[in-house]
Design a protein around this motif. Sequence first.
Motif, PDB file in Angstrom:
ATOM      1  N   UNK A 346      -2.113 -27.824  29.171  1.00 24.19           N
ATOM      2  CA  UNK A 346      -0.673 -27.613  29.036  1.00 24.19           C
ATOM      3  C   UNK A 346      -0.065 -27.238  30.373  1.00 24.19           C
ATOM      4  N   UNK A 347      -0.752 -26.325  31.076  1.00 24.01           N
ATOM      5  CA  UNK A 347      -0.226 -25.859  32.358  1.00 24.01           C
ATOM      6  C   UNK A 347      -0.019 -27.027  33.319  1.00 24.01           C
ATOM      7  N   UNK A 348      -1.044 -27.900  33.397  1.00 24.91           N
ATOM      8  CA  UNK A 348      -0.976 -29.036  34.331  1.00 24.91           C
ATOM      9  C   UNK A 348      -0.239 -30.223  33.720  1.00 24.91           C
ATOM     10  N   UNK A 349       0.109 -30.113  32.436  1.00 27.00           N
ATOM     11  CA  UNK A 349       0.768 -31.191  31.699  1.00 27.00           C
ATOM     12  C   UNK A 349      -0.049 -32.482  31.750  1.00 27.00           C
ATOM     13  N   UNK A 350      -1.326 -32.356  31.426  1.00 27.18           N
ATOM     14  CA  UNK A 350      -2.191 -33.534  31.296  1.00 27.18           C
ATOM     15  C   UNK A 350      -2.783 -33.552  29.887  1.00 27.18           C
ATOM     16  N   UNK A 351      -3.315 -34.705  29.485  1.00 30.93           N
ATOM     17  CA  UNK A 351      -3.934 -34.828  28.167  1.00 30.93           C
ATOM     18  C   UNK A 351      -5.101 -33.852  28.039  1.00 30.93           C
TER      19      UNK A 351
END
Lengths: 468, 468
Positions: A346-351
């Motif tokens: 979530x923090x890095x906004x990746x799957x």
Amino acid sequence: MAMENASSPSLSPPTLFTYLMTIASPSMIKHAISDAAIKIKNIALDDPRRVIHSLKVALAITLVSMVYYLQPIYNGLGDAGMWAIITVVMVFEYTVGATLSKGLNRGFATLLAGALGVGAEAFGSLFGPTIKPIVLGFLVFFLVGAATFSRFIPSIKKKYDYGVLIFILTFSLVAVSGYRVDKIIQLAHKRLSTIVVGGLTCIIISICIFPVWAGENLHKNMVKNLEKLASFLEGFGNEYYRVSDGDKSFLTSYKSVLDSKATEESLANFAWWEIGHGKFRYRHPWKQYLKIGVYTRQCAYHIEALSGYLYAKDEIPSEFQKTIQEACMKMSSETGKALKELANAMKLMVHPLSSSVHLENCKKAVDDLNTTYKVSMVEDQWNILDNISVIAATSILVDIIKCVEQISEAIEELSKQAHFKKPKDKTSDEAGKPHFLHCGAVKPVENEQELVTVTVLSGDEVLHEAIN
Amino acid sequence: MAMENASSPSLSPPTLFTYLMTIASPSMIKHAISDAAIKIKNIALDDPRRVIHSLKVALAITLVSMVYYLQPIYNGLGDAGMWAIITVVMVFEYTVGATLSKGLNRGFATLLAGALGVGAEAFGSLFGPTIKPIVLGFLVFFLVGAATFSRFIPSIKKKYDYGVLIFILTFSLVAVSGYRVDKIIQLAHKRLSTIVVGGLTCIIISICIFPVWAGENLHKNMVKNLEKLASFLEGFGNEYYRVSDGDKSFLTSYKSVLDSKATEESLANFAWWEIGHGKFRYRHPWKQYLKIGVYTRQCAYHIEALSGYLYAKDEIPSEFQKTIQEACMKMSSETGKALKELANAMKLMVHPLSSSVHLENCKKAVDDLNTTYKVSMVEDQWNILDNISVIAATSILVDIIKCVEQISEAIEELSKQAHFKKPKDKTSDEAGKPHFLHCGAVKPVENEQELVTVTVLSGDEVLHEAIN
């Protein structure tokens, strides 16, 4: 004598002063002041954006008031300038979303209520000067009552509460202003323009100078909450089996998650008003964050129940507890890792690809636990009464795994809705592992000394690696 | 052609109307309106005090505006009348406590800020007309910044947030008003008196016409929350053993308790401002309610964990589950009864005497359960794996008993602090049972046919019972 006076209820000012000096010695005053100073310093250091916000508000009010104060047309601070200051004081909020929400609500409500107020004035004038106040009184009573009631309707309360308040205010002011309609329109124009100036000042300063975005805050809050739960679960196994000593703050930090609902809902509400910013586009799926929040709290409730078993016993772990130690510690640490991966994704906004590995490990640990239960039941005649709390703790751990699966699904859904990018740097993970199609060493034509390994992947990534 | 236009982004008003008419048929509009009407009706029926509140606000604004509108001195609605309306709109809140809090905050903040503003004006005038705006600008910037920052200090935010806001507003308005000091004082006097009129109107209407007391609401909320938990626990046993069918709303109604913290804290906050009302004296120990709230939520978290075991299995109860049925059902029903008694004692504001009986029964049931565990372990070779969830559920039930004990202690403490009266009508309860000193039949002198039983009690109560 002075003491006698001091204890009597009616004190003359000088005696009161003496009395205060008696109970408050200079060292005590000094102590109190330094205490307050430390507290204030901590509040500022805790989140320096608070200091910046205070300066922003001060700047906005100083700017607006100075513009109107210095302008010779208004001959001092006239009525219009006053409304600019009122608008800034009432509209400028900590986050951009809240400021936008209040500013837009104020603007549109003023416009609508002003128009209706002018209409009401004109309508009232039809009845002649005697009946006009009665007609206007009824109109004000009816519209204010209806508008106040509308504030109890959840959908209005959520987004337009301040707008309705300003509607009531402006309508009442305009309707009973007692001016002729043409004068009202002139006044309304002036007042509306100052409100727009005040509102725009707030919005521009709020967005341009170190903006605090409600959406970004919500995002960070969610990540932090997931991390808190993750730290508890990662540390729980060691704590339960008294394996480690050290910082134990992780055992209580999850408690703030239990009461996170109100904060999350208001932030999501304000985020709805915000324009795109940073990694968040306009109409980022903030609603999905609330769903994740529900599951996160669900998980926190179970952790709260689980934490009761930590402090239940000071004695060393029982034989039976040791039998299931491996499975138990694995369950808790792998759930923790899965949550940490989810928080990180979530923090890095990746799957969130790698969390599924840990969830699989959790399930394997649950199977191991069940096998251990079966075997230990046949082999040992252990005392069930002594181990009720151990069994209960493992059962709650299993429930927590289910909660984490729900969180995982909700974040998966978010990553689809918000178009999170697939992680490219984590090719070593099972789920993200590329399929090798060809791999071999070729001799480049130009430099015969150098071998180059060419790896052809199933995707569009080709790795070149030079080998001397 | 019309449809083509309708789908294009720029719509001329008539086409837009046609388009809206196409997508919104009369039956659909009728449906939407009747839907909204039902929703609004439900909101009103849910709590009729909402309608009354709306009428109260409408009355206050109509009164204030009419007074200023009709008064010939002001020649229409002058500046001063405007401030009365602004005050009513901003200060009138749903509960008496909130209204008092805002009204007093507004009054004192205006006074303080007005005085400081006049001082700032006078100070600025010392520097001559050229430098005065700069000096005033600095003063406004500094004080507004400091005041805005003070809103982040928890103790100020909790009780004086609105006061600080009004302080900022009034100080800025007065400091840069550009009037001479004597004119400001005249203006301030006029404005302050209208604010007092507006504030007093709010407070008087709020208190005198169907008052909604924050304290009473808090008290009722706490009782309702305890009752919700009690219903769950009373019903849990039957539900767990599929003994009864019927209304199952009690299984989910406890969920609202999980998120009750924010509501409780704001109500307790407003209750602090309220004068004595009904059964509550001035300075009722509202803080203790927050403590009870903490334990109530603690209990709700455990119930949330417990409720997971209700829906886990659709199959009939296992043999082992039946073995502990009696103890299990007793534990849950007696905890429920204890909570219900506690809720009842709070509701009637009497000492919670009879709840201790149920708590004793709970402990006996726990002992029974432990005995059953011991016996069943020796007698039967039952499969532990199938019964993990049963063991876990009983363990959580035992934790819930501990929570209820904490709630009981907190309510005991409240009953001491708030001087709850001892119940006199419940003499049949163990704790309140009177000690019989003498009991015998005597022959009255006048009527030899009639025997009268005289019971002499340890207290001051004497029962006379006639026997024919």
